[in-house]
Motif scaffolding. Sequence first.
Motif, PDB file in Angstrom:
ATOM      1  N   PRO A   1      38.123  -5.633  31.962  1.00 15.42           N
ATOM      2  CA  PRO A   1      37.263  -6.005  31.183  1.00 15.42           C
ATOM      3  C   PRO A   1      38.081  -7.106  30.057  1.00 15.42           C
ATOM      4  O   PRO A   1      39.022  -7.100  29.734  1.00 15.42           O
ATOM      5  N   LEU A   2      37.140  -8.320  30.112  1.00 14.68           N
ATOM      6  CA  LEU A   2      37.446  -9.656  29.293  1.00 14.68           C
ATOM      7  C   LEU A   2      36.087 -10.295  28.891  1.00 14.68           C
ATOM      8  O   LEU A   2      35.262 -10.021  29.647  1.00 14.68           O
ATOM      9  N   VAL A   3      36.213 -10.717  27.489  1.00 15.63           N
ATOM     10  CA  VAL A   3      35.119 -11.415  27.220  1.00 15.63           C
ATOM     11  C   VAL A   3      35.754 -12.991  26.761  1.00 15.63           C
ATOM     12  O   VAL A   3      36.822 -12.681  25.870  1.00 15.63           O
ATOM     13  N   ALA A   4      35.463 -13.856  27.349  1.00 15.52           N
ATOM     14  CA  ALA A   4      36.014 -15.261  26.775  1.00 15.52           C
ATOM     15  C   ALA A   4      34.653 -15.998  26.532  1.00 15.52           C
ATOM     16  O   ALA A   4      33.848 -15.958  27.163  1.00 15.52           O
ATOM     17  N   ALA A   5      34.696 -16.532  25.188  1.00 18.45           N
ATOM     18  CA  ALA A   5      33.578 -17.201  24.469  1.00 18.45           C
ATOM     19  C   ALA A   5      33.731 -18.202  23.768  1.00 18.45           C
ATOM     20  O   ALA A   5      34.664 -18.115  22.775  1.00 18.45           O
ATOM     21  N   ASN A   6      32.949 -19.367  23.615  1.00 22.08           N
ATOM     22  CA  ASN A   6      33.187 -20.345  22.667  1.00 22.08           C
ATOM     23  C   ASN A   6      32.266 -20.197  21.328  1.00 22.08           C
ATOM     24  O   ASN A   6      32.122 -21.101  20.437  1.00 22.08           O
ATOM     25  N   ALA A   7      31.543 -19.197  21.132  1.00 24.67           N
ATOM     26  CA  ALA A   7      30.505 -19.107  20.103  1.00 24.67           C
ATOM     27  C   ALA A   7      31.052 -18.095  19.091  1.00 24.67           C
ATOM     28  O   ALA A   7      31.422 -16.976  19.410  1.00 24.67           O
ATOM     29  N   ASP A   8      31.286 -18.277  17.837  1.00 25.71           N
ATOM     30  CA  ASP A   8      31.569 -17.420  16.866  1.00 25.71           C
ATOM     31  C   ASP A   8      30.326 -17.442  15.741  1.00 25.71           C
ATOM     32  O   ASP A   8      30.002 -18.059  15.091  1.00 25.71           O
ATOM     33  N   LEU A   9      29.952 -16.029  15.924  1.00 27.31           N
ATOM     34  CA  LEU A   9      28.534 -15.738  15.222  1.00 27.31           C
ATOM     35  C   LEU A   9      28.728 -14.831  14.129  1.00 27.31           C
ATOM     36  O   LEU A   9      28.085 -13.973  13.965  1.00 27.31           O
ATOM     37  N   THR A  10      30.013 -14.885  13.572  1.00 27.34           N
ATOM     38  CA  THR A  10      30.366 -13.923  12.414  1.00 27.34           C
ATOM     39  C   THR A  10      29.508 -14.241  11.167  1.00 27.34           C
ATOM     40  O   THR A  10      28.779 -15.172  10.842  1.00 27.34           O
ATOM     41  N   GLY A  11      28.765 -13.047  10.960  1.00 31.93           N
ATOM     42  CA  GLY A  11      27.923 -12.887   9.802  1.00 31.93           C
ATOM     43  C   GLY A  11      26.425 -13.396  10.312  1.00 31.93           C
ATOM     44  O   GLY A  11      25.419 -12.977   9.436  1.00 31.93           O
ATOM     45  N   ALA A  12      26.142 -13.604  11.446  1.00 31.30           N
ATOM     46  CA  ALA A  12      24.719 -13.719  11.923  1.00 31.30           C
ATOM     47  C   ALA A  12      23.977 -12.643  11.782  1.00 31.30           C
ATOM     48  O   ALA A  12      22.594 -12.697  11.645  1.00 31.30           O
ATOM     49  N   SER A  13      24.559 -11.368  11.869  1.00 35.70           N
ATOM     50  CA  SER A  13      23.576 -10.239  11.798  1.00 35.70           C
ATOM     51  C   SER A  13      23.952  -9.535  10.296  1.00 35.70           C
ATOM     52  O   SER A  13      23.312  -8.337  10.340  1.00 35.70           O
ATOM     53  N   GLY A  14      24.441 -10.035   9.644  1.00 37.93           N
ATOM     54  CA  GLY A  14      24.698  -9.340   8.082  1.00 37.93           C
ATOM     55  C   GLY A  14      25.945  -8.513   8.370  1.00 37.93           C
ATOM     56  O   GLY A  14      25.981  -7.760   7.281  1.00 37.93           O
ATOM     57  N   LEU A  15      26.498  -8.296   9.453  1.00 38.67           N
ATOM     58  CA  LEU A  15      27.787  -7.301   9.516  1.00 38.67           C
ATOM     59  C   LEU A  15      29.104  -7.739   8.890  1.00 38.67           C
ATOM     60  O   LEU A  15      29.697  -7.104   8.726  1.00 38.67           O
ATOM     61  N   GLY A  16      29.164  -9.063   8.733  1.00 42.74           N
ATOM     62  CA  GLY A  16      30.224  -9.770   8.205  1.00 42.74           C
ATOM     63  C   GLY A  16      31.208  -9.618   9.712  1.00 42.74           C
ATOM     64  O   GLY A  16      32.532 -10.110   9.442  1.00 42.74           O
ATOM     65  N   THR A  17      30.624  -9.368  10.532  1.00 36.11           N
ATOM     66  CA  THR A  17      31.638  -9.610  11.868  1.00 36.11           C
ATOM     67  C   THR A  17      30.557 -10.232  12.939  1.00 36.11           C
ATOM     68  O   THR A  17      29.314 -10.287  12.832  1.00 36.11           O
ATOM     69  N   ASP A  18      31.260 -10.558  14.215  1.00 34.48           N
ATOM     70  CA  ASP A  18      30.350 -11.137  15.060  1.00 34.48           C
ATOM     71  C   ASP A  18      29.864  -9.966  15.999  1.00 34.48           C
ATOM     72  O   ASP A  18      30.482  -9.537  16.760  1.00 34.48           O
ATOM     73  N   MET A  19      28.535  -9.537  15.673  1.00 36.11           N
ATOM     74  CA  MET A  19      27.744  -8.568  16.465  1.00 36.11           C
ATOM     75  C   MET A  19      27.895  -8.894  17.961  1.00 36.11           C
ATOM     76  O   MET A  19      27.994  -7.931  18.700  1.00 36.11           O
ATOM     77  N   ALA A  20      27.739 -10.049  18.169  1.00 37.70           N
ATOM     78  CA  ALA A  20      27.477 -10.288  20.000  1.00 37.70           C
ATOM     79  C   ALA A  20      28.780 -10.232  20.413  1.00 37.70           C
ATOM     80  O   ALA A  20      28.968  -9.640  21.402  1.00 37.70           O
TER      81      ALA A  20
END
Length: 158
Positions: A92-111
């Motif tokens: 299990p590994l996720v490598a991503a170049n997108a930081d969507l912190t706050g996009a869902s109102g969670l204050g964290t990167d929901m995605a």
Amino acid sequence: MSGARLTHGAGESNVATGMPVLDHLLALLARAGRFDLTLEIEPDEPAAEVDAAGAALGLAVAPLLRPGAHGAGTMPADEALAMVVLEASGVPLVAANADLTGASGLGTDMAARFLRALADAARLTLHVRLIEGEDTDHVLAAIFKALGVALADATSRP
């Protein structure tokens, strides 16, 4: 009761995670991947609902993947363009170049939370690349649509 059922189909979905934005994104995933998806999560704190939804989808997709299966998907959503490449590697590994912190109102990167839970449950290596996009709603839509296409690709190969 929490859980998910995922089958190849017409792209129909019945999703209840407790988070309307996640319900919408999972409906986009199902439509883009031509999966019939039923997913229901027991009410909890938003972060726990995201984790539970990712894990439920991972457990539902795992039986459809043979070891070493791989898939790729590139999808647009208005000005956004995303690519997801995955492998049923057992690591299990996720490598991503997108930081969507706050996009869902969670204050964290929901995605990112969702993808980590999915990767853990299905034992997937996921690479997520945001190629273009500024509007976070469009970026999230492109990522989830690309994930649907990548999952469809990985589960349909002999």
